[in-house]
Scaffold this motif. Structure first.
Motif, PDB file in Angstrom:
ATOM      1  N   HIS A 202       1.796   5.942   5.079  1.00 18.47           N
ATOM      2  CA  HIS A 202       0.807   6.823   4.986  1.00 18.47           C
ATOM      3  C   HIS A 202      -0.295   6.087   5.391  1.00 18.47           C
ATOM      4  O   HIS A 202      -0.658   5.025   5.755  1.00 18.47           O
ATOM      5  CB  HIS A 202       0.745   6.682   3.148  1.00 18.47           C
ATOM      6  CG  HIS A 202       1.706   7.136   2.363  1.00 18.47           C
ATOM      7  ND1 HIS A 202       1.835   8.505   2.009  1.00 18.47           N
ATOM      8  CD2 HIS A 202       2.525   6.308   1.850  1.00 18.47           C
ATOM      9  CE1 HIS A 202       3.147   8.537   1.502  1.00 18.47           C
ATOM     10  NE2 HIS A 202       3.659   7.259   1.113  1.00 18.47           N
ATOM     11  N   THR A 203      -1.408   7.063   5.724  1.00 13.38           N
ATOM     12  CA  THR A 203      -2.689   6.792   6.440  1.00 13.38           C
ATOM     13  C   THR A 203      -3.749   7.182   5.222  1.00 13.38           C
ATOM     14  O   THR A 203      -3.773   8.224   4.590  1.00 13.38           O
ATOM     15  CB  THR A 203      -2.933   7.594   7.441  1.00 13.38           C
ATOM     16  OG1 THR A 203      -1.952   7.290   8.558  1.00 13.38           O
ATOM     17  CG2 THR A 203      -4.391   7.310   8.022  1.00 13.38           C
ATOM     18  N   PHE A 204      -4.713   6.345   4.690  1.00 11.16           N
ATOM     19  CA  PHE A 204      -5.495   6.356   3.683  1.00 11.16           C
ATOM     20  C   PHE A 204      -6.655   5.469   3.660  1.00 11.16           C
ATOM     21  O   PHE A 204      -6.748   4.651   4.691  1.00 11.16           O
ATOM     22  CB  PHE A 204      -4.721   6.548   2.294  1.00 11.16           C
ATOM     23  CG  PHE A 204      -4.155   4.982   2.126  1.00 11.16           C
ATOM     24  CD1 PHE A 204      -4.755   4.383   1.022  1.00 11.16           C
ATOM     25  CD2 PHE A 204      -3.040   4.409   2.553  1.00 11.16           C
ATOM     26  CE1 PHE A 204      -4.127   2.856   0.861  1.00 11.16           C
ATOM     27  CE2 PHE A 204      -2.524   3.323   2.386  1.00 11.16           C
ATOM     28  CZ  PHE A 204      -3.026   2.628   1.464  1.00 11.16           C
ATOM     29  N   ILE A 205      -7.619   5.610   2.965  1.00 10.18           N
ATOM     30  CA  ILE A 205      -8.946   4.715   2.714  1.00 10.18           C
ATOM     31  C   ILE A 205      -8.340   3.459   1.802  1.00 10.18           C
ATOM     32  O   ILE A 205      -7.811   3.729   0.690  1.00 10.18           O
ATOM     33  CB  ILE A 205      -9.986   5.407   2.191  1.00 10.18           C
ATOM     34  CG1 ILE A 205     -10.611   6.455   3.131  1.00 10.18           C
ATOM     35  CG2 ILE A 205     -11.226   4.332   1.959  1.00 10.18           C
ATOM     36  CD1 ILE A 205     -11.500   7.405   2.691  1.00 10.18           C
ATOM     37  N   TYR A 206      -8.409   2.221   2.213  1.00 11.02           N
ATOM     38  CA  TYR A 206      -8.261   1.121   1.700  1.00 11.02           C
ATOM     39  C   TYR A 206      -9.383   0.126   1.815  1.00 11.02           C
ATOM     40  O   TYR A 206      -9.615  -0.119   3.038  1.00 11.02           O
ATOM     41  CB  TYR A 206      -6.995   0.385   1.961  1.00 11.02           C
ATOM     42  CG  TYR A 206      -6.606  -0.756   1.118  1.00 11.02           C
ATOM     43  CD1 TYR A 206      -6.221  -0.524  -0.205  1.00 11.02           C
ATOM     44  CD2 TYR A 206      -6.751  -2.127   1.639  1.00 11.02           C
ATOM     45  CE1 TYR A 206      -5.857  -1.760  -1.075  1.00 11.02           C
ATOM     46  CE2 TYR A 206      -6.030  -3.142   0.922  1.00 11.02           C
ATOM     47  CZ  TYR A 206      -5.847  -2.847  -0.408  1.00 11.02           C
ATOM     48  OH  TYR A 206      -5.650  -3.894  -1.054  1.00 11.02           O
ATOM     49  N   ARG A 207      -9.964  -0.276   0.777  1.00 10.31           N
ATOM     50  CA  ARG A 207     -11.238  -1.000   0.887  1.00 10.31           C
ATOM     51  C   ARG A 207     -11.897  -0.694   2.101  1.00 10.31           C
ATOM     52  O   ARG A 207     -12.484  -1.661   2.805  1.00 10.31           O
ATOM     53  CB  ARG A 207     -10.612  -2.468   1.066  1.00 10.31           C
ATOM     54  CG  ARG A 207     -10.095  -3.200  -0.085  1.00 10.31           C
ATOM     55  CD  ARG A 207      -9.559  -4.579   0.034  1.00 10.31           C
ATOM     56  NE  ARG A 207     -10.762  -5.491  -0.152  1.00 10.31           N
ATOM     57  CZ  ARG A 207     -11.341  -5.952  -1.269  1.00 10.31           C
ATOM     58  NH1 ARG A 207     -10.857  -5.641  -2.644  1.00 10.31           N
ATOM     59  NH2 ARG A 207     -12.517  -6.351  -1.124  1.00 10.31           N
ATOM     60  N   GLY A 208     -12.630   0.410   2.187  1.00  7.39           N
ATOM     61  CA  GLY A 208     -13.445   0.657   3.077  1.00  7.39           C
ATOM     62  C   GLY A 208     -12.891   1.201   4.475  1.00  7.39           C
ATOM     63  O   GLY A 208     -13.497   1.263   5.456  1.00  7.39           O
ATOM     64  N   MET A 209     -11.639   0.792   4.677  1.00 12.09           N
ATOM     65  CA  MET A 209     -11.120   0.967   6.096  1.00 12.09           C
ATOM     66  C   MET A 209      -9.807   2.082   6.171  1.00 12.09           C
ATOM     67  O   MET A 209      -9.279   2.557   5.030  1.00 12.09           O
ATOM     68  CB  MET A 209     -10.169  -0.470   6.176  1.00 12.09           C
ATOM     69  CG  MET A 209     -11.131  -1.628   6.183  1.00 12.09           C
ATOM     70  SD  MET A 209     -10.015  -3.132   6.612  1.00 12.09           S
ATOM     71  CE  MET A 209      -9.606  -3.061   4.871  1.00 12.09           C
ATOM     72  N   ASP A 210      -9.905   2.692   7.303  1.00 17.30           N
ATOM     73  CA  ASP A 210      -8.779   3.741   7.756  1.00 17.30           C
ATOM     74  C   ASP A 210      -7.647   2.991   7.923  1.00 17.30           C
ATOM     75  O   ASP A 210      -7.489   2.143   8.885  1.00 17.30           O
ATOM     76  CB  ASP A 210      -9.154   4.549   8.722  1.00 17.30           C
ATOM     77  CG  ASP A 210      -8.283   5.489   9.066  1.00 17.30           C
ATOM     78  OD1 ASP A 210      -7.197   5.494   8.821  1.00 17.30           O
ATOM     79  OD2 ASP A 210      -8.605   6.871   9.713  1.00 17.30           O
ATOM     80  N   VAL A 211      -6.630   3.010   7.016  1.00 14.72           N
ATOM     81  CA  VAL A 211      -5.326   2.248   7.441  1.00 14.72           C
ATOM     82  C   VAL A 211      -4.089   3.219   7.441  1.00 14.72           C
ATOM     83  O   VAL A 211      -4.053   4.185   6.829  1.00 14.72           O
ATOM     84  CB  VAL A 211      -5.061   1.271   6.212  1.00 14.72           C
ATOM     85  CG1 VAL A 211      -6.382   0.307   6.151  1.00 14.72           C
ATOM     86  CG2 VAL A 211      -4.992   1.538   4.943  1.00 14.72           C
TER      87      VAL A 211
END
Length: 343
Positions: A202-211
């Protein structure tokens, strides 16, 4: 907004730098992670026992408990993989009550999140140093796991969180086994859909990052029982439930099918001594059906130094749960030896 900022918390990298792991702990975790992976991929037939307090409320009593587990582990390590439960944050059905050491490092004092994240990291680290056993914790808050992601060997996602998108996507980025519990309704489809999500990229927002995650091939299910619309507990550890789960897995293209049976919660209706009987039944079902023996990789047991539970007051008993009631040490020790003989 209707909130105030109490403190700016340190970044996980900064906290890890301030409270680093020793080279010995890093090696212990690497070895145990390999052993646990081999179990969930089917290369090892060891049986997993995730055991410990409902909530880790005191560093000294938790570490004493884990050290006792380490002594038992020396006698059963050829058959069992013991993973201590060191649960540092607790879901509360109504939002009230003790939320775990992460929130309140001192249960009878006000919440202090900064002190809490330091306390849980120090406790987990001390437990490994003294016992040689890496532990399990619950991922109640996805954004908090980065403070412990270099320490834990197993994580669980609870019944109230398993449908949450952020939990599922974060689980897909882990490199250790993550157990997805059935929701409080007991719905198997919801639980298995969570495993599908956790095993996918998956691609999503994690702790302010695009991961972008790789997907977690060790994501699996945890059966913890459910409740019907009237609040009546419906257990799901019986033979018929396990066969139904096996059939549900066979209908899906999932990697490394696996299940852990939580012997407490709605499976026992929180009658903590029932865990002994429930574990025995699970072992019997595994031994009766070879397919179930492959699927059911272990059990989860709530246990502490003293049996039962207690209120948070000035008369607290050392090593007794302040949340759900737990088995005491003597019953736990006997049960672990029984599991080693019969698994």
């Amino acid at each position: 907004m209707g909130m105030k900022i109490n403190a700016q918390l340190p970044l996980p990298a900064d906290l890890k730098a301030e409270y680093p792991l020793s080279e010995n702990i890093v090696k212990i975790k690497e070895r145990r992670d390999r052993e646990i992976r081999d179990i969930f991929t089917g290369r090892s037939d060891k049986f997993v026992v995730i055991v410990g307090p409902c909530s880790a409320d005191n560093e000294d009593s938790v570490c004493e408990y884990v050290n006792r587990l380490a002594e038992v582990n020396e006698k059963v390590s050829d058959r069992l993989m013991i993973i201590p439960r060191i649960y540092t944050n607790k879901p509360r059905t109504t939002g009230e009550g003790y939320k775990g050491m992460l929130h309140q490092p001192e249960p009878d004092q006000a919440p202090d999140l900064l002190a809490g994240i330091i306390a849980i990291r120090k406790m987990h680290t001390r437990a490994i140093e003294e016992s040689g056993l890496t532990a399990a914790d619950e991922m109640l808050y996805p954004e908090n796991r980065s403070y412990l992601d270099d320490i834990l060997s197993y994580e669980a996602i609870g019944a109230r969180s398993v449908e949450n998108q952020q939990h599922r996507l974060t689980a897909s980025g882990m490199d250790i086994p993550v157990g997805m519990k059935n929701p409080t309704s007991g719905d198997f489809a919801v639980m298995l859909n969570s495993v599908v999500a956790a095993q996918s990229s998956h691609t999503f927002i994690y702790r302010g990052m695009d991961v972008t995650t790789n997907g977690n091939d060790l994501a699996h299910v945890i059966l913890r029982g459910g409740v019907d619309k009237y609040g009546t507990c419906i257990p799901n550890y019986h033979y018929e439930d396990l066969v139904r789960l096996l059939e549900s897995y066979q209908q899906r293209d999932l990697k490394n099918p696996a299940a852990i049976v939580d012997a407490n919660h709605s499976n026992s209706n929180k009658q903590f001594r029932e865990q002994i009987r429930i574990v025995s039944e699970v072992l019997h079902s595994r031994n009766y059906n070879p397919e179930l023996k492959k699927l059911v990789k272990g059990v989860m047991i709530e246990s502490y130094l003293e049996e039962g539970c207690q209120k948070i007051d000035e008369n607290r008993v050392y090593g007794k749960s302040i949340t759900d009631p737990c088995l005491g040490w003597e019953d736990t020790e006997r049960l672990i030896y029984k599991i080693a003989e019969e698994c």
